[in-house]
Design an enzyme around this catalytic site. Structure first.
Site, PDB file in Angstrom:
ATOM      1  N   ASP A  16     -47.893  17.661 -69.430  1.00 47.70           N
ATOM      2  CA  ASP A  16     -46.439  16.979 -69.777  1.00 47.70           C
ATOM      3  C   ASP A  16     -48.011  15.206 -70.123  1.00 47.70           C
ATOM      4  O   ASP A  16     -46.976  14.473 -69.570  1.00 47.70           O
ATOM      5  CB  ASP A  16     -45.906  16.704 -68.838  1.00 47.70           C
ATOM      6  CG  ASP A  16     -45.785  18.230 -68.605  1.00 47.70           C
ATOM      7  OD1 ASP A  16     -45.523  18.962 -69.514  1.00 47.70           O
ATOM      8  OD2 ASP A  16     -45.371  18.679 -67.596  1.00 47.70           O
ATOM      9  N   GLY A  18     -48.659  13.910 -72.806  1.00 47.39           N
ATOM     10  CA  GLY A  18     -47.968  13.701 -73.570  1.00 47.39           C
ATOM     11  C   GLY A  18     -49.617  13.741 -74.967  1.00 47.39           C
ATOM     12  O   GLY A  18     -49.940  13.569 -76.017  1.00 47.39           O
ATOM     13  N   LYS A  19     -50.284  15.640 -75.240  1.00 43.24           N
ATOM     14  CA  LYS A  19     -50.592  15.907 -75.899  1.00 43.24           C
ATOM     15  C   LYS A  19     -50.651  16.462 -76.910  1.00 43.24           C
ATOM     16  O   LYS A  19     -51.131  15.870 -78.081  1.00 43.24           O
ATOM     17  CB  LYS A  19     -51.788  17.240 -75.382  1.00 43.24           C
ATOM     18  CG  LYS A  19     -52.284  16.557 -73.774  1.00 43.24           C
ATOM     19  CD  LYS A  19     -52.392  18.494 -73.757  1.00 43.24           C
ATOM     20  CE  LYS A  19     -52.496  19.701 -73.583  1.00 43.24           C
ATOM     21  NZ  LYS A  19     -51.006  18.644 -71.958  1.00 43.24           N
ATOM     22  N   GLY A  20     -48.817  16.282 -77.015  1.00 50.34           N
ATOM     23  CA  GLY A  20     -48.251  16.768 -78.087  1.00 50.34           C
ATOM     24  C   GLY A  20     -48.719  15.553 -79.366  1.00 50.34           C
ATOM     25  O   GLY A  20     -48.634  15.617 -80.493  1.00 50.34           O
ATOM     26  N   GLY A  45     -45.062  23.222 -73.743  1.00 51.52           N
ATOM     27  CA  GLY A  45     -43.874  21.503 -74.561  1.00 51.52           C
ATOM     28  C   GLY A  45     -44.273  20.554 -75.004  1.00 51.52           C
ATOM     29  O   GLY A  45     -44.459  19.941 -73.929  1.00 51.52           O
ATOM     30  N   HIS A  46     -44.262  20.732 -76.001  1.00 53.40           N
ATOM     31  CA  HIS A  46     -45.206  19.892 -76.650  1.00 53.40           C
ATOM     32  C   HIS A  46     -44.026  18.909 -77.566  1.00 53.40           C
ATOM     33  O   HIS A  46     -43.496  20.072 -78.558  1.00 53.40           O
ATOM     34  CB  HIS A  46     -45.950  20.032 -78.125  1.00 53.40           C
ATOM     35  CG  HIS A  46     -46.749  20.564 -77.437  1.00 53.40           C
ATOM     36  ND1 HIS A  46     -48.568  20.814 -78.099  1.00 53.40           N
ATOM     37  CD2 HIS A  46     -47.797  20.086 -76.528  1.00 53.40           C
ATOM     38  CE1 HIS A  46     -49.176  21.153 -77.647  1.00 53.40           C
ATOM     39  NE2 HIS A  46     -48.906  20.877 -76.244  1.00 53.40           N
ATOM     40  N   ARG A 141     -56.492  44.976 -68.548  1.00 56.66           N
ATOM     41  CA  ARG A 141     -57.008  45.436 -69.466  1.00 56.66           C
ATOM     42  C   ARG A 141     -56.340  47.189 -69.687  1.00 56.66           C
ATOM     43  O   ARG A 141     -56.120  48.147 -69.983  1.00 56.66           O
ATOM     44  CB  ARG A 141     -58.630  46.497 -69.582  1.00 56.66           C
ATOM     45  CG  ARG A 141     -59.338  45.061 -69.770  1.00 56.66           C
ATOM     46  CD  ARG A 141     -60.866  45.904 -68.540  1.00 56.66           C
ATOM     47  NE  ARG A 141     -60.864  45.815 -66.985  1.00 56.66           N
ATOM     48  CZ  ARG A 141     -61.927  46.467 -66.460  1.00 56.66           C
ATOM     49  NH1 ARG A 141     -62.345  46.953 -66.560  1.00 56.66           N
ATOM     50  NH2 ARG A 141     -61.359  46.664 -65.062  1.00 56.66           N
ATOM     51  N   ARG A 257     -36.257  20.712 -65.562  1.00 58.81           N
ATOM     52  CA  ARG A 257     -36.807  20.679 -64.726  1.00 58.81           C
ATOM     53  C   ARG A 257     -37.197  19.636 -64.764  1.00 58.81           C
ATOM     54  O   ARG A 257     -37.966  18.735 -65.337  1.00 58.81           O
ATOM     55  CB  ARG A 257     -37.739  21.707 -63.562  1.00 58.81           C
ATOM     56  CG  ARG A 257     -37.410  22.910 -63.649  1.00 58.81           C
ATOM     57  CD  ARG A 257     -38.158  24.218 -62.960  1.00 58.81           C
ATOM     58  NE  ARG A 257     -39.711  23.876 -63.795  1.00 58.81           N
ATOM     59  CZ  ARG A 257     -40.766  24.491 -63.416  1.00 58.81           C
ATOM     60  NH1 ARG A 257     -40.673  25.659 -61.858  1.00 58.81           N
ATOM     61  NH2 ARG A 257     -41.507  24.561 -64.157  1.00 58.81           N
ATOM     62  N   PRO A 258     -37.018  18.147 -62.994  1.00 60.23           N
ATOM     63  CA  PRO A 258     -37.272  17.308 -63.560  1.00 60.23           C
ATOM     64  C   PRO A 258     -38.340  16.915 -62.633  1.00 60.23           C
ATOM     65  O   PRO A 258     -39.327  17.902 -62.193  1.00 60.23           O
ATOM     66  CB  PRO A 258     -36.325  17.046 -61.942  1.00 60.23           C
ATOM     67  CG  PRO A 258     -35.381  17.467 -61.806  1.00 60.23           C
ATOM     68  CD  PRO A 258     -35.401  18.679 -62.485  1.00 60.23           C
ATOM     69  N   ARG A 259     -39.656  16.372 -63.902  1.00 54.90           N
ATOM     70  CA  ARG A 259     -41.158  16.747 -63.022  1.00 54.90           C
ATOM     71  C   ARG A 259     -40.896  15.504 -61.738  1.00 54.90           C
ATOM     72  O   ARG A 259     -40.474  14.290 -62.074  1.00 54.90           O
ATOM     73  CB  ARG A 259     -41.511  15.893 -64.363  1.00 54.90           C
ATOM     74  CG  ARG A 259     -41.455  16.881 -65.572  1.00 54.90           C
ATOM     75  CD  ARG A 259     -41.960  16.081 -66.911  1.00 54.90           C
ATOM     76  NE  ARG A 259     -42.361  17.013 -67.662  1.00 54.90           N
ATOM     77  CZ  ARG A 259     -42.578  16.719 -68.384  1.00 54.90           C
ATOM     78  NH1 ARG A 259     -42.908  15.052 -68.743  1.00 54.90           N
ATOM     79  NH2 ARG A 259     -42.505  17.318 -70.525  1.00 54.90           N
TER      80      ARG A 259
HETATM   81  P1  IMP Z   1     -46.931  29.141 -65.306  1.00 53.95           P
HETATM   82  O1  IMP Z   1     -48.043  28.483 -66.252  1.00 53.95           O
HETATM   83  O2  IMP Z   1     -44.993  29.139 -65.883  1.00 53.95           O
HETATM   84  O3  IMP Z   1     -47.197  30.543 -64.791  1.00 53.95           O
HETATM   85  O4  IMP Z   1     -46.626  27.877 -64.215  1.00 53.95           O
HETATM   86  C1  IMP Z   1     -46.954  28.121 -63.506  1.00 53.95           C
HETATM   87  C2  IMP Z   1     -47.493  26.647 -62.791  1.00 53.95           C
HETATM   88  O5  IMP Z   1     -47.859  25.780 -64.629  1.00 53.95           O
HETATM   89  C3  IMP Z   1     -46.019  25.690 -62.196  1.00 53.95           C
HETATM   90  O6  IMP Z   1     -46.487  24.903 -62.107  1.00 53.95           O
HETATM   91  C4  IMP Z   1     -45.976  24.572 -64.234  1.00 53.95           C
HETATM   92  O7  IMP Z   1     -44.616  24.095 -63.718  1.00 53.95           O
HETATM   93  C5  IMP Z   1     -46.652  24.506 -64.559  1.00 53.95           C
HETATM   94  N1  IMP Z   1     -46.441  24.481 -66.281  1.00 53.95           N
HETATM   95  C6  IMP Z   1     -46.819  25.096 -67.022  1.00 53.95           C
HETATM   96  N2  IMP Z   1     -47.194  25.029 -68.139  1.00 53.95           N
HETATM   97  C7  IMP Z   1     -47.066  24.134 -67.927  1.00 53.95           C
HETATM   98  C8  IMP Z   1     -46.486  22.824 -68.734  1.00 53.95           C
HETATM   99  O8  IMP Z   1     -46.514  22.671 -69.975  1.00 53.95           O
HETATM  100  N3  IMP Z   1     -45.845  21.367 -68.324  1.00 53.95           N
HETATM  101  C9  IMP Z   1     -46.489  21.037 -66.985  1.00 53.95           C
HETATM  102  N4  IMP Z   1     -46.482  21.970 -65.957  1.00 53.95           N
HETATM  103  C10 IMP Z   1     -46.425  23.219 -66.658  1.00 53.95           C
HETATM  104 MG    MG Z   2     -45.147  19.693 -71.687  1.00 52.34          MG
END
Ligand code: IMP
Ligand code: MG
Length: 336
Positions: A16, A18-20, A45-46, A141, A257-259
């Site tokens: 999160d 800002g890669k997008g 999520g971008h 596998r 979810r709130p970050r």
């Molecule tokens: P998972 O990738 O859904 O298994 O989640 C594992 C951990 O990575 C959790 O703490 C998620 O909130 C976090 N996470 C997974 N993808 C993202 C993302 O794109 N942005 C921020 N946190 C992420």
């Molecule tokens: Mg994101």
């Protein structure tokens, strides 16, 4: 020649960052003829602003917004239905996706069972997208790959080798990463990590020879956010962090979810810069931090405060300059 060179976008924090947005800006230059997503799945999520519209993608690489061939590589896991839905949503926004979205036949499929299993997770705080179980089955596998499926509606299944190494081509590739260094399966704070590799090496695992790497663009924020069940990331009740969360719109693009918010941890950022060998660093959301009365930086697990944003910026720049060629502070939501 096949591949002329590849630039890689990597995240130096916990996702999160800002890669997008950076991928969107870089793809707009038309420097690249391929954008390659190299890890993760619909957990990402971008969010970008394209021609004045807010566009959120989870699996489709951002390059498609600029009419660039977009590949989901073998290092990714794919939720087929969601990917189709995402492409339909892009089409509805008037974005041309025809003959532009490809998935390598080796990418693994996220099944309904993977999602059901992940939905019960209480330990890690996953995005409940079935990512962990899908990668587990890949390595056990017992997984299913995209190439094993019969019908794909809105995207084409390819062998990425044929595309990248076709004779008489000179591909210029932008590799687009997901998640971030502190969520990397090996380098992150295990077990509070995702199940894929989030460093520059991960791009190479998708068929990019290391010798072809050109720029390694590390992306981070002027502060850090994290979503998940790790404790002690930060004090949720700190009013400054609450303010940053509000002003920065720090809510998950995938889960809402709130970050959690904390100051930039310069030690983990340096580590991520070293391990990724970044050539460029982009620090996003300075515009948010500038609005704060106090600005902190975590050094050696302790917070050092600066009298204002400019002082903070100067200090961080002077330290990070030792680890990269180029540092850009981005203080605008839509550009660099
Ligand atoms: P998972 O990738 O859904 O298994 O989640 C594992 C951990 O990575 C959790 O703490 C998620 O909130 C976090 N996470 C997974 N993808 C993202 C993302 O794109 N942005 C921020 N946190 C992420
Ligand atoms: Mg994101």
């Amino acid at each position: 020649m096949a591949i002329a060179y590849a630039d890689v976008i990597v995240d130096l924090q916990s996702g999160d960052t800002g890669k997008g947005k950076i991928a969107h800006v870089l793809a707009a230059t038309k420097e690249y003829d391929i954008v390659l997503r190299y890890n993760g799945g619909s957990n990402a999520g971008h969010t970008v602003y394209h021609n004045g519209q807010k566009v959120v993608t989870h699996q489709v690489p951002i390059g498609v917004l600029h009419g660039i061939k977009s590949i989901i590589g073998p290092g990714c896991v794919v939720n087929v239905q969601q990917l189709n839905d995402e492409i339909i949503a892009l089409k509805k926004l008037g974005i041309n996706t025809k003959d532009l979205i490809f998935v390598d036949k080796r990418a693994h499929i996220v099944t309904g069972n993977h999602i059901t299993e992940d939905s019960a997770d209480e330990k890690i705080g996953t995005t409940k997208q079935g990512i962990g179980p899908a990668y587990r089955d890949k390595y056990a596998r017992t997984g299913r790959r995209i190439g094993d499926r019969q019908s794909h509606i809105h995207f084409e299944v390819i062998d990425i080798y044929d595309l990248l190494f076709s004779p008489n081509t000179h591909h210029t590739i932008l590799c687009e990463g997901a998640q971030g260094f502190n969520l990397d399966i090996d380098w992150g704070e295990y077990p509070y990590v995702t199940s894929s590799h989030c460093t520059v090496g991960s791009a190479c695992l998708n068929g990019i020879p290391p010798r072809k790497l050109n720029r390694i663009i590390g992306v981070m924020k002027a502060y850090e956010t994290y979503v998940g069940n790790k404790i002690h990331f930060s004090d949720k009740n700190n009013p400054i962090f609450q303010k940053i969360q509000e002003l920065g719109g720090e809510y998950g693009a995938t889960t809402g979810r709130p970050r959690m918010v904390n100051w930039m941890n310069i030690d983990t950022v340096i580590k991520a810069m070293q391990i990724n060998g970044v050539t460029d660093v982009i620090i996003n959301k300075g515009d948010i931090l500038r609005q704060m009365d106090a600005v902190g930086l975590i050094i050696n697990n302790e917070v050092q405060y600066f009298s204002d944003y400019e002082q903070f910026k100067q200090h961080v720049t002077s330290v990070l300059t030792n680890y990269t060629y180029n540092i850009i502070w981005s203080e605008t939501p839509n550009g660099i």
